[in-house]
Scaffold this motif. Structure first.
Motif, mmCIF file in Angstrom:
data_model
loop_
_atom_site.group_PDB
_atom_site.id
_atom_site.type_symbol
_atom_site.label_atom_id
_atom_site.label_comp_id
_atom_site.label_asym_id
_atom_site.label_seq_id
_atom_site.Cartn_x
_atom_site.Cartn_y
_atom_site.Cartn_z
ATOM 1 N N GLY A 155 41.703 35.275 36.024
ATOM 2 C CA GLY A 155 42.258 36.506 36.573
ATOM 3 C C GLY A 155 41.564 37.686 35.929
ATOM 4 O O GLY A 155 40.489 37.543 35.331
ATOM 5 N N ILE A 156 42.186 38.861 36.037
ATOM 6 C CA ILE A 156 41.623 40.065 35.439
ATOM 7 C C ILE A 156 42.714 40.789 34.666
ATOM 8 O O ILE A 156 43.869 40.834 35.107
ATOM 9 C CB ILE A 156 41.025 40.994 36.526
ATOM 10 C CG1 ILE A 156 40.350 42.221 35.897
ATOM 11 C CG2 ILE A 156 42.066 41.426 37.536
ATOM 12 C CD1 ILE A 156 39.636 43.105 36.904
ATOM 13 N N LYS A 201 40.648 34.142 31.165
ATOM 14 C CA LYS A 201 40.868 32.714 31.419
ATOM 15 C C LYS A 201 42.156 32.305 30.744
ATOM 16 O O LYS A 201 42.274 32.380 29.528
ATOM 17 C CB LYS A 201 39.694 31.891 30.902
ATOM 18 C CG LYS A 201 39.850 30.390 31.133
ATOM 19 C CD LYS A 201 38.631 29.622 30.677
ATOM 20 C CE LYS A 201 38.469 29.651 29.166
ATOM 21 N NZ LYS A 201 37.353 28.794 28.702
ATOM 22 N N GLY A 202 43.117 31.882 31.538
ATOM 23 C CA GLY A 202 44.405 31.458 31.002
ATOM 24 C C GLY A 202 44.573 29.959 31.070
ATOM 25 O O GLY A 202 44.185 29.320 32.054
ATOM 26 N N VAL A 221 49.885 31.250 35.678
ATOM 27 C CA VAL A 221 48.780 31.754 34.860
ATOM 28 C C VAL A 221 48.140 32.980 35.505
ATOM 29 O O VAL A 221 47.898 34.001 34.851
ATOM 30 C CB VAL A 221 47.724 30.651 34.638
ATOM 31 C CG1 VAL A 221 46.463 31.226 34.012
ATOM 32 C CG2 VAL A 221 48.284 29.550 33.749
ATOM 33 N N GLU A 222 47.874 32.906 36.800
ATOM 34 C CA GLU A 222 47.218 34.024 37.480
ATOM 35 C C GLU A 222 48.067 35.291 37.431
ATOM 36 O O GLU A 222 47.555 36.392 37.249
ATOM 37 C CB GLU A 222 46.912 33.652 38.924
ATOM 38 C CG GLU A 222 45.807 32.620 39.080
ATOM 39 C CD GLU A 222 45.528 32.270 40.522
ATOM 40 O OE1 GLU A 222 44.415 31.774 40.794
ATOM 41 O OE2 GLU A 222 46.411 32.474 41.379
ATOM 42 N N SER A 227 45.985 41.010 37.416
ATOM 43 C CA SER A 227 45.823 40.671 38.830
ATOM 44 C C SER A 227 45.080 39.354 38.960
ATOM 45 O O SER A 227 44.195 39.052 38.152
ATOM 46 C CB SER A 227 45.034 41.761 39.566
ATOM 47 O OG SER A 227 44.764 41.377 40.909
ATOM 48 N N PRO A 228 45.404 38.571 40.003
ATOM 49 C CA PRO A 228 44.541 37.436 40.348
ATOM 50 C C PRO A 228 43.189 37.955 40.835
ATOM 51 O O PRO A 228 43.043 39.127 41.188
ATOM 52 C CB PRO A 228 45.304 36.734 41.481
ATOM 53 C CG PRO A 228 46.700 37.244 41.398
ATOM 54 C CD PRO A 228 46.599 38.636 40.861
ATOM 55 N N ILE A 229 42.195 37.076 40.857
ATOM 56 C CA ILE A 229 40.882 37.433 41.387
ATOM 57 C C ILE A 229 40.527 36.459 42.502
ATOM 58 O O ILE A 229 41.110 35.380 42.618
ATOM 59 C CB ILE A 229 39.796 37.442 40.299
ATOM 60 C CG1 ILE A 229 39.723 36.085 39.585
ATOM 61 C CG2 ILE A 229 40.061 38.562 39.301
ATOM 62 C CD1 ILE A 229 38.607 36.002 38.549
#
Length: 323
Positions: A155-156, A201-202, A221-222, A227-229
């Protein structure tokens, strides 16, 4: 087997070592195999990386390394993973095989499989494919087994600290330009403020006998990040991701805490003796180093901590697996 010419002289691995010290891990890592996963009534094949180790007794010189890949192949042929992507089922099967075939006191197996997820972009609704890593870990003895299911997803994160600095500087400029205090606050609330971004990275691991859907863990996790990517982004999607991330800035530490809390909320039936592990690694953009945060604990310890009771000593993954 050791040989002199064509003569077999004995099982060298089973002989006593010159230095009689036991080893906590001996085995193989990075074995690549194709595994089958059944989902929505269809079987698919995915690339997986398997690692396996055993505890080595002080009186035993070594383990039969060549037997590990052979056992992996047998186990993969026998097991088709079920509807919930239970990669940990295969890990358990392999670990149990290793214990029997190697006469080991304990075996530990980890499987990492690349799994494609069908997604839609947030605004344009275009189909895209995201890759998550499914993680299955199992530790087996002749009488017991413990399993871990987990995921690794991307994600970011937008940095709250730098955004606070930008907010302060922007407020000063707006005041100097003649805007009133109330207008400045309203402007800063309406306009997403700049900050530096970190691709994150989770990792989330759950140790339990209960059924856990790995896709749910990916979602947790996202959404623990800003935010998700997405691999595919049209301009409206790009605007959404950037604005969404900057309206929800999070530290690397925040992501770990949100991930753990969301797992407890999503799975309230988890036993207090079950295990959770969360890790977040953010790839920095304004530094050469990266940043990391993690927490491992039993479910009961985390519930107590959230209820305001003093935190106890965290339980590490290998410790929980050996309990």
């Amino acid at each position: 087997m050791a040989r002199i010419g064509n003569e077999v002289v004995g099982d060298l691995q089973a002989s006593p070592p010159e230095v009689r010290i036991g080893l906590t891990r001996a085995g193989v890592t990075g074995v690549h195999k194709a595994i089958r996963i059944r989902h929505d009534g269809r079987e698919k094949t995915f690339a997986a990386e398997i690692s396996c180790t055993v505890d080595l007794d002080p009186a035993q010189k070594g383990v039969h390394m060549s037997r590990f890949p052979e056992i992996f192949g047998e186990a993969v042929d026998e097991v088709v993973i079920g509807e919930a992507f239970l990669v940990e089922t295969l890990a358990e099967h392999i670990a149990s095989h290793i214990v029997r075939r190697q006469d080991a006191l304990r075996a530990e197996v980890q499987i990492r499989a690349q799994y494609p997820l069908a997604r839609r972009t947030p605004v344009s609704g275009l189909a895209t494919q995201e890759i998550a890593t499914l993680i299955g870990i199992a530790a087996a003895s002749p009488t017991t087994v413990r399993r871990i299911v987990g995921v690794e997803a991307w994600g970011i994160n937008a940095c709250p600290c730098a955004q606070g600095l930008v907010r302060g500087a922007a407020a000063e400029r707006l005041l100097e330009a003649g805007f009133g205090d109330g207008d400045v606050e309203r402007i800063l609330e309406l306009v997403p403020l700049a900050t530096h971004n970190q691709r994150g990275k989770g990792t989330l691991l759950v140790g339990t006998d209960a059924k856990i859907n790995a896709e749910h863990l990916v979602d947790i996790v996202e959404h623990s990040m800003s935010s998700p990517i997405y691999e595919l982004l049209k301009r409206p999607d790009e605007l959404f991701v950037v604005e969404h991330a900057h309206l929800q800035p999070r530290f690397v530490e925040d992501s770990v805490r949100y991930s753990l809390a969301a797992t407890l909320e999503r799975y309230p039936a988890l036993d207090d003796t079950d295990f959770l592990y969360a890790q977040q690694v953010n790839l920095e953009t304004i530094h050469r180093h990266d940043v990391l945060a993690e927490r491992s604990s039993t479910v009961g310890e985390l519930r107590a901590e959230l209820a305001g009771r003093p935190a106890s000593e965290p339980v590490e993954l290998r410790e929980w697996l050996k309990t």
